[in-house]
Design a protein around this motif. Structure first.
Motif, PDB file in Angstrom:
ATOM      1  N   HIS A  57       0.864  -1.187   0.000  1.00 52.47           N
ATOM      2  CA  HIS A  57       0.000   0.000   0.000  1.00 52.47           C
ATOM      3  C   HIS A  57       0.904   1.242   0.000  1.00 52.47           C
ATOM      4  O   HIS A  57       2.127   1.122   0.145  1.00 52.47           O
ATOM      5  CB  HIS A  57      -0.962   0.009   1.196  1.00 52.47           C
ATOM      6  CG  HIS A  57      -0.329  -0.199   2.543  1.00 52.47           C
ATOM      7  ND1 HIS A  57      -1.037  -0.141   3.713  1.00 52.47           N
ATOM      8  CD2 HIS A  57       0.960  -0.437   2.914  1.00 52.47           C
ATOM      9  CE1 HIS A  57      -0.226  -0.356   4.738  1.00 52.47           C
ATOM     10  NE2 HIS A  57       0.978  -0.535   4.280  1.00 52.47           N
ATOM     11  N   SER A  73       0.703   3.549   2.202  1.00 51.97           N
ATOM     12  CA  SER A  73       0.786   4.094   3.566  1.00 51.97           C
ATOM     13  C   SER A  73       2.209   4.271   4.128  1.00 51.97           C
ATOM     14  O   SER A  73       2.423   5.173   4.941  1.00 51.97           O
ATOM     15  CB  SER A  73      -0.061   3.256   4.520  1.00 51.97           C
ATOM     16  OG  SER A  73      -1.411   3.302   4.115  1.00 51.97           O
ATOM     17  N   GLN A 103       3.428   7.714   4.527  1.00 49.98           N
ATOM     18  CA  GLN A 103       3.019   8.555   5.665  1.00 49.98           C
ATOM     19  C   GLN A 103       4.215   8.805   6.578  1.00 49.98           C
ATOM     20  O   GLN A 103       4.535   9.938   6.930  1.00 49.98           O
ATOM     21  CB  GLN A 103       1.935   7.852   6.492  1.00 49.98           C
ATOM     22  CG  GLN A 103       0.580   7.755   5.813  1.00 49.98           C
ATOM     23  CD  GLN A 103      -0.456   7.180   6.780  1.00 49.98           C
ATOM     24  OE1 GLN A 103      -0.355   7.350   7.982  1.00 49.98           O
ATOM     25  NE2 GLN A 103      -1.461   6.505   6.234  1.00 49.98           N
ATOM     26  N   ARG A 109       0.183  -6.677  -4.712  1.00 49.84           N
ATOM     27  CA  ARG A 109      -0.332  -7.758  -3.850  1.00 49.84           C
ATOM     28  C   ARG A 109      -0.531  -9.008  -4.704  1.00 49.84           C
ATOM     29  O   ARG A 109      -0.949  -8.897  -5.864  1.00 49.84           O
ATOM     30  CB  ARG A 109      -1.670  -7.361  -3.220  1.00 49.84           C
ATOM     31  CG  ARG A 109      -1.507  -6.300  -2.158  1.00 49.84           C
ATOM     32  CD  ARG A 109      -2.791  -5.984  -1.445  1.00 49.84           C
ATOM     33  NE  ARG A 109      -2.706  -4.643  -0.876  1.00 49.84           N
ATOM     34  CZ  ARG A 109      -3.673  -4.037  -0.206  1.00 49.84           C
ATOM     35  NH1 ARG A 109      -4.821  -4.654  -0.020  1.00 49.84           N
ATOM     36  NH2 ARG A 109      -3.515  -2.829   0.267  1.00 49.84           N
ATOM     37  N   GLN A 119      -2.459   3.382  -5.953  1.00 52.26           N
ATOM     38  CA  GLN A 119      -3.190   4.059  -4.870  1.00 52.26           C
ATOM     39  C   GLN A 119      -2.720   5.507  -4.793  1.00 52.26           C
ATOM     40  O   GLN A 119      -1.640   5.855  -5.278  1.00 52.26           O
ATOM     41  CB  GLN A 119      -2.872   3.405  -3.514  1.00 52.26           C
ATOM     42  CG  GLN A 119      -3.484   2.039  -3.310  1.00 52.26           C
ATOM     43  CD  GLN A 119      -3.273   1.516  -1.885  1.00 52.26           C
ATOM     44  OE1 GLN A 119      -2.309   1.881  -1.220  1.00 52.26           O
ATOM     45  NE2 GLN A 119      -4.183   0.675  -1.428  1.00 52.26           N
ATOM     46  N   PHE A 140      -3.440   1.178  11.506  1.00 49.78           N
ATOM     47  CA  PHE A 140      -2.747   2.486  11.581  1.00 49.78           C
ATOM     48  C   PHE A 140      -3.697   3.668  11.680  1.00 49.78           C
ATOM     49  O   PHE A 140      -3.256   4.820  11.666  1.00 49.78           O
ATOM     50  CB  PHE A 140      -1.798   2.648  10.387  1.00 49.78           C
ATOM     51  CG  PHE A 140      -2.337   2.061   9.105  1.00 49.78           C
ATOM     52  CD1 PHE A 140      -2.150   0.716   8.832  1.00 49.78           C
ATOM     53  CD2 PHE A 140      -3.017   2.842   8.196  1.00 49.78           C
ATOM     54  CE1 PHE A 140      -2.649   0.144   7.665  1.00 49.78           C
ATOM     55  CE2 PHE A 140      -3.509   2.287   7.029  1.00 49.78           C
ATOM     56  CZ  PHE A 140      -3.333   0.929   6.756  1.00 49.78           C
ATOM     57  N   ALA A 170      -5.807  10.171   7.516  1.00 52.79           N
ATOM     58  CA  ALA A 170      -5.119   9.577   6.369  1.00 52.79           C
ATOM     59  C   ALA A 170      -6.147   8.838   5.528  1.00 52.79           C
ATOM     60  O   ALA A 170      -7.198   8.430   6.033  1.00 52.79           O
ATOM     61  CB  ALA A 170      -4.045   8.610   6.833  1.00 52.79           C
TER      62      ALA A 170
HETATM   63  N1  PHE Z   1      -3.456   1.427   3.255  1.00 59.64           N
HETATM   64  C1  PHE Z   1      -4.833   1.019   3.285  1.00 59.64           C
HETATM   65  C2  PHE Z   1      -5.062  -0.068   2.229  1.00 59.64           C
HETATM   66  O1  PHE Z   1      -4.227  -0.231   1.376  1.00 59.64           O
HETATM   67  C3  PHE Z   1      -5.754   2.160   3.013  1.00 59.64           C
HETATM   68  C4  PHE Z   1      -5.714   3.219   4.060  1.00 59.64           C
HETATM   69  C5  PHE Z   1      -4.841   4.299   3.947  1.00 59.64           C
HETATM   70  C6  PHE Z   1      -6.530   3.134   5.169  1.00 59.64           C
HETATM   71  C7  PHE Z   1      -4.821   5.275   4.920  1.00 59.64           C
HETATM   72  C8  PHE Z   1      -6.526   4.129   6.108  1.00 59.64           C
HETATM   73  C9  PHE Z   1      -5.664   5.179   6.006  1.00 59.64           C
HETATM   74  O2  PHE Z   1      -6.042  -0.762   2.231  1.00 59.64           O
END
Ligand code: PHE
Length: 324
Positions: free
Chosen positions: A168, A170, A173, A194, A207, A249, A292
């Protein structure tokens, strides 16, 4: 031969010249080893001492005359040749051309651009992060410890024991907080991976991660920001719902669904940044809070282009990718 006669003949010959080759032939005829002027010079020795200077001068004048005339003739001939070839090779710009196919941006790129356009206008900076990521940024720093069941949901491609293809966006961040400190507003578009493939999943997809951290940020701010964004993106009033969900998170967490032809379609995860994540990144959770979100680009594109199968986005059929 008589000099006067030779001069007359030379001038006549020069008049008949029409090419550089003709001129070259004449040069041989007059100034070559056995050329007429050369022969005259050679015969000077046979003249008396009295005759010699005058004859020598006249022969020389004839040679100079030839050189001057042939020189200017040559530049005229060359100029004509250039003009002729220009005329012959000229391009007719009024001719119709074959229908050239214009390139166009891929629907994924257009979708990312459209998303960035909105968030940039709200002051978010565009951030970047590595696709080959460490376990620490992808999981640990995001409050997903080694034995956490959430790791299973991610179907991770591992490169080695502690390196993987990010599952992802994330991890950006943490990288963004480390790089810029708080308060901050960033979005990060990019590829994620994935081990999953069916009609709604591809092993690589895109994403856009969004992160806002400041003092007194609340869930209402998150809802407002994302609703404004969805209205901007679809330019029509789509039905949107925030459904309670779970991400390690974020706390609280939600999933954002949009009403599609076939029912609700999940397009994004979001929530308030978990205090553990803030702490891990060196931010005081008592002073700062943030939200987020992680948005699936293919799903947004699928809705925007009204496509049934997301896999079409990766087949590169020109009929699809040339659509604007
Ligand atoms: N990283 C999560 C996903 O790939 C999505 C997400 C990002 C959720 C930021 C909450 C905050 O599914």
């Amino acid at each position: 031969m008589d000099l006067q006669l030779l001069k007359k003949q030379l001038l006549q010959d020069l008049k008949n010249v029409s090419s550089a080759q003709d001129l070259q032939d004449l040069k041989v005829k007059y100034l070559g080893k056995k050329g007429e002027i050369t022969l005259l010079s050679k015969n000077l020795g046979k003249l008396t001492q009295k005759e010699r200077p005058k004859a020598g001068k006249s022969i020389n004048e004839l040679r100079v005359l030839f050189e001057i005339k042939s020189g200017s003739l040559l530049s005229k001939i060359e100029k004509n040749e250039i003009e002729e070839s220009l005329e012959k090779d000229s391009i007719d710009i009024s001719l119709p051309v074959n229908n050239l196919q214009n390139g166009s941006l891929h629907p994924i790129t257009r979708t990312i651009d459209k998303i960035c356009e909105f968030f940039s206008s709200r002051g978010y900076l565009i951030e970047d992060g590595p696709e080959i990521e460490s376990e620490y940024y992808n999981f640990d720093a995001l409050n997903i410890p080694k034995d956490h069941p959430a790791r299973d949901m991610h179907d991770t491609f591992y490169v080695d024991v502690e390196t993987l293809l990010r599952t992802h966006t994330s991890p950006v961040q943490i990288r963004a907080i480390n790089k810029r400190s708080v308060p901050l507003k960033v979005i990060c578009p990019g590829k994620v991976y994935r081990s999953d493939a069916d009609q709604t999943h591809t092993p690589m997809f895109h994403q856009v991660e969004g992160l806002l951290i400041d003092e007194k940020v609340n869930f209402g701010n998150l809802k407002q920001e994302l609703t404004d964004f969805l209205n901007f993106f679809f330019k029509k009033n789509l039905e949107v719902r925030f459904r309670p969900s779970y991400f390690p998170f974020t706390e609280p967490s939600a999933e954002v669904d949009i009403m599609d032809k076939k029912g609700w379609l999940e397009i994004m995860g979001c929530g308030m940044v978990h205090p553990n994540v803030l702490k891990e990144a060196g931010v005081d959770p008592n002073k700062y809070s943030g939200f987020a979100f992680g948005l699936g680009i293919e799903r947004m594109a699928k809705l925007d282009y009204e496509m049934d199968d997301m896999r079409l986005l990766f087949e590169n059929d020109v009929r699809l990718i040339s659509q604007s």
